[in-house]
Scaffold this active site. Sequence first.
Site, PDB file in Angstrom:
ATOM      1  N   GLY A   9       0.848  -1.193   0.000  1.00 44.05           N
ATOM      2  CA  GLY A   9       0.000   0.000   0.000  1.00 44.05           C
ATOM      3  C   GLY A   9       0.877   1.233   0.000  1.00 44.05           C
ATOM      4  CB  CYS A  44      -6.860  15.027   2.062  1.00 43.12           C
ATOM      5  SG  CYS A  44      -6.331  13.689   3.144  1.00 43.12           S
ATOM      6  CB  VAL A  81       0.463  -8.055  -1.802  1.00 42.25           C
ATOM      7  CG1 VAL A  81       0.782  -9.185  -0.838  1.00 42.25           C
ATOM      8  CG2 VAL A  81       1.724  -7.265  -2.135  1.00 42.25           C
ATOM      9  CB  ALA A 111       0.245   0.911   4.583  1.00 36.18           C
ATOM     10  CB  ALA A 114     -10.476   2.232   4.313  1.00 42.27           C
ATOM     11  CD  GLU A 178     -26.264  11.901   7.995  1.00 43.18           C
ATOM     12  OE1 GLU A 178     -25.327  11.888   7.187  1.00 43.18           O
ATOM     13  OE2 GLU A 178     -26.386  11.083   8.937  1.00 43.18           O
ATOM     14  CG  ASP A 281      -7.793   5.262   6.196  1.00 45.48           C
ATOM     15  OD1 ASP A 281      -7.305   5.986   7.083  1.00 45.48           O
ATOM     16  OD2 ASP A 281      -8.448   5.701   5.236  1.00 45.48           O
ATOM     17  N   GLY A 299      -6.006  11.124   7.446  1.00 44.82           N
ATOM     18  CA  GLY A 299      -4.697  11.214   6.816  1.00 44.82           C
ATOM     19  C   GLY A 299      -3.612  11.578   7.826  1.00 44.82           C
TER      20      GLY A 299
HETATM   21  C1  LIG Z   1     -12.056  12.344  -0.536  1.00 46.85           C
HETATM   22  C2  LIG Z   1     -11.291  12.202   0.734  1.00 46.85           C
HETATM   23  C3  LIG Z   1     -10.968  13.323   1.488  1.00 46.85           C
HETATM   24  C4  LIG Z   1     -10.269  13.186   2.686  1.00 46.85           C
HETATM   25  N1  LIG Z   1      -9.958  14.300   3.400  1.00 46.85           N
HETATM   26  C5  LIG Z   1      -9.204  14.192   4.522  1.00 46.85           C
HETATM   27  C6  LIG Z   1      -8.771  15.338   5.237  1.00 46.85           C
HETATM   28  O1  LIG Z   1      -9.062  16.482   4.857  1.00 46.85           O
HETATM   29  N2  LIG Z   1      -8.026  15.150   6.360  1.00 46.85           N
HETATM   30  C7  LIG Z   1      -7.666  13.912   6.806  1.00 46.85           C
HETATM   31  O2  LIG Z   1      -6.971  13.793   7.823  1.00 46.85           O
HETATM   32  N3  LIG Z   1      -8.060  12.796   6.139  1.00 46.85           N
HETATM   33  C8  LIG Z   1      -8.811  12.909   5.020  1.00 46.85           C
HETATM   34  N4  LIG Z   1      -9.177  11.782   4.323  1.00 46.85           N
HETATM   35  C9  LIG Z   1      -8.765  10.463   4.825  1.00 46.85           C
HETATM   36  C10 LIG Z   1      -7.377  10.128   4.333  1.00 46.85           C
HETATM   37  O3  LIG Z   1      -7.290  10.332   2.964  1.00 46.85           O
HETATM   38  C11 LIG Z   1      -7.069   8.682   4.683  1.00 46.85           C
HETATM   39  O4  LIG Z   1      -7.126   8.555   6.083  1.00 46.85           O
HETATM   40  C12 LIG Z   1      -5.694   8.267   4.176  1.00 46.85           C
HETATM   41  O5  LIG Z   1      -5.621   8.400   2.782  1.00 46.85           O
HETATM   42  C13 LIG Z   1      -5.398   6.831   4.569  1.00 46.85           C
HETATM   43  O6  LIG Z   1      -4.150   6.494   4.099  1.00 46.85           O
HETATM   44  P1  LIG Z   1      -3.665   4.977   4.064  1.00 46.85           P
HETATM   45  O7  LIG Z   1      -2.269   5.037   3.547  1.00 46.85           O
HETATM   46  O8  LIG Z   1      -3.921   4.330   5.348  1.00 46.85           O
HETATM   47  O9  LIG Z   1      -4.626   4.253   3.030  1.00 46.85           O
HETATM   48  P2  LIG Z   1      -4.895   4.496   1.483  1.00 46.85           P
HETATM   49  O10 LIG Z   1      -4.604   5.888   1.112  1.00 46.85           O
HETATM   50  O11 LIG Z   1      -6.265   3.969   1.224  1.00 46.85           O
HETATM   51  O12 LIG Z   1      -3.829   3.587   0.753  1.00 46.85           O
HETATM   52  C14 LIG Z   1      -3.908   2.199   0.734  1.00 46.85           C
HETATM   53  C15 LIG Z   1      -3.344   1.720  -0.576  1.00 46.85           C
HETATM   54  O13 LIG Z   1      -3.111   0.322  -0.479  1.00 46.85           O
HETATM   55  C16 LIG Z   1      -3.469  -0.272  -1.713  1.00 46.85           C
HETATM   56  N5  LIG Z   1      -3.684  -1.713  -1.495  1.00 46.85           N
HETATM   57  C17 LIG Z   1      -4.646  -2.292  -0.741  1.00 46.85           C
HETATM   58  N6  LIG Z   1      -4.529  -3.641  -0.793  1.00 46.85           N
HETATM   59  C18 LIG Z   1      -3.468  -3.914  -1.587  1.00 46.85           C
HETATM   60  C19 LIG Z   1      -2.855  -5.120  -2.034  1.00 46.85           C
HETATM   61  N7  LIG Z   1      -3.317  -6.311  -1.669  1.00 46.85           N
HETATM   62  N8  LIG Z   1      -1.778  -5.026  -2.851  1.00 46.85           N
HETATM   63  C20 LIG Z   1      -1.289  -3.819  -3.231  1.00 46.85           C
HETATM   64  N9  LIG Z   1      -1.847  -2.633  -2.848  1.00 46.85           N
HETATM   65  C21 LIG Z   1      -2.920  -2.696  -2.028  1.00 46.85           C
HETATM   66  C22 LIG Z   1      -4.714   0.500  -2.087  1.00 46.85           C
HETATM   67  O14 LIG Z   1      -5.056   0.338  -3.432  1.00 46.85           O
HETATM   68  C23 LIG Z   1      -4.291   1.920  -1.745  1.00 46.85           C
HETATM   69  O15 LIG Z   1      -3.594   2.492  -2.815  1.00 46.85           O
HETATM   70  C24 LIG Z   1      -9.891  11.901   3.125  1.00 46.85           C
HETATM   71  C25 LIG Z   1     -10.216  10.765   2.364  1.00 46.85           C
HETATM   72  C26 LIG Z   1     -10.887  10.907   1.185  1.00 46.85           C
HETATM   73  C27 LIG Z   1     -11.212   9.669   0.371  1.00 46.85           C
END
Ligand SMILES: Cc1cc2nc3c(=O)[nH]c(=O)nc-3n(C[C@H](O)[C@H](O)[C@H](O)COP(=O)(O)OP(=O)(O)OC[C@H]3O[C@@H](n4cnc5c(N)ncnc54)[C@H](O)[C@@H]3O)c2cc1C
Length: 448
Positions: A9, A44, A81, A111, A114, A178, A281, A299
């Site tokens: 991830g 974000c 993976v 990582a 969600a 909502e 997430d 994030g």
């Molecule tokens: C529209 C939007 C707006 C947001 N705004 C905010 C904000 O203003 N402030 C804030 O704090 N948070 C915000 N968030 C939340 C924030 O974006 C997330 O908490 C953050 O992106 C999580 O990061 P992560 O690295 O845990 O997961 P992700 O960013 O979801 O990354 C996980 C990655 O792992 C990959 N993956 C999963 N399984 C596999 C596998 N088996 N093999 C290879 N790759 C895999 C996925 O495809 C993905 O690319 C927002 C989210 C969204 C969608």
Amino acid sequence: LSKTVIVVGAGIAGSNAAVAAKRTDPEAEVILITQERLAAYSRCGIPLVIAREVNDFNNLITVTPQQFEWMEIDLLTKTKVTKIDPNKRTVTSIRNGSHQEELKYDSLILATGANSIIPPIRGVEKKGVYTVRTIEDGREICKAAETAEKAVIIGGGMIGLQIADAFLKRKLNVTIIELTSQVLRQILDEDMAEILHNRIRDVGINLISEVNVESILGDAEVKAVSVKGKQIAADIVILSIGAHANTELAVKAGAQKGSTEAIKVNERMETTVKGIYAAGDCVECKHLVTRLPILSQLGSIAFRQGKVAGINAVGGEASFPGTLSSAVSRFFGLEVGFTGLTEWQAKEVGIQPIAGFASGKSKAEYYPGSRDIECKLLFEPKQLRIIGGQIIGDEDVAQRINLIALAISKQATAFDLINLDNCYAPSLANALEPIASAAEIALKTRKA
Ligand SMILES: Cc1cc2nc3c(=O)[nH]c(=O)nc-3n(C[C@H](O)[C@H](O)[C@H](O)COP(=O)(O)OP(=O)(O)OC[C@H]3O[C@@H](n4cnc5c(N)ncnc54)[C@H](O)[C@@H]3O)c2cc1C
């Protein structure tokens, strides 16, 4: 002997974990794998591109493939993976949909993020219905918004409101549906949400609350959404009712899930399987007030947890003690921020909080451009330790939330906040600080 670290991830958590691992041990071999075409971009920022506040989705990339190369981190995109063998310490991956490979690791960091929840509503598969998670989703939504006139957003949480705001800026006619009685139920109490509801109505959004969507209507393409037997016309529908932690790989590897259904980790971000860490997430965190597990999915948290996992994965020492789920956003010209517990969340864990509510100004009242700030603070009733804060204002909300978060984590009381040694200059900050005023009001409320 240097280690091989595999990170699955490449979102905020994964890419930061890879960078932290490499910085901690420059000799370590670090492999960063994502099934997406793009790595290390800001989800974000997607609503900001839809709103045309940011020019291009490519601007959301925070670490480019060249930068990963310079850091000597091996980035594998379009690689999924599919399997982990924790005994042999290997992962099986499939690149470009066909090329299977087995890679060996000493430490593995999951990582995996969600996935947007798709509600079981009839018609969700129709053209014109979108979730918002990836840049690809964002591109499709932008394309559809070029010709769309009417949008329905299902779910009035952070993402739903951000997209509603973006659509409004694109002059679409917007309806938000909502399920509960208010928007932002996870971060605002009803009294604070009312401020936002007024603004939502003022800007011309149709907010329908306490209803469930019955079905999404149309032939192949969406035409309307059916609510309480009424049809609301729509040529674009956004599903924004939350995201499920992606735990599939972790569970297959034998890692335990916690009570929130996300991956269970300790303060070092270790899962229950030796050698496997998880961050972002896909994991649950400890709430710093209640000490209970929660699903935060922010994030800011993913960033910090990724760093901790990366450092520990190469033998360093770091910990993530927990979270207050501090969050901030801006919709319809209002900044909305939260940290700690809301009143209803406090009551749910048996705390009857004392609330203090104060209205203040961002600068001296006479200074041109001085703006409103509404502040609600919550204190536990015995020692009046602060446990939560909600602020809505036209400006200057984010750093006040950060201040309240620090106060909560340091167990400050209403007495401490009344004596806040705040700065003042007419053009920058008012002498009367709304945080101190709200603390004073809470104290008076308790005495009354
Ligand atoms: C529209 C939007 C707006 C947001 N705004 C905010 C904000 O203003 N402030 C804030 O704090 N948070 C915000 N968030 C939340 C924030 O974006 C997330 O908490 C953050 O992106 C999580 O990061 P992560 O690295 O845990 O997961 P992700 O960013 O979801 O990354 C996980 C990655 O792992 C990959 N993956 C999963 N399984 C596999 C596998 N088996 N093999 C290879 N790759 C895999 C996925 O495809 C993905 O690319 C927002 C989210 C969204 C969608």
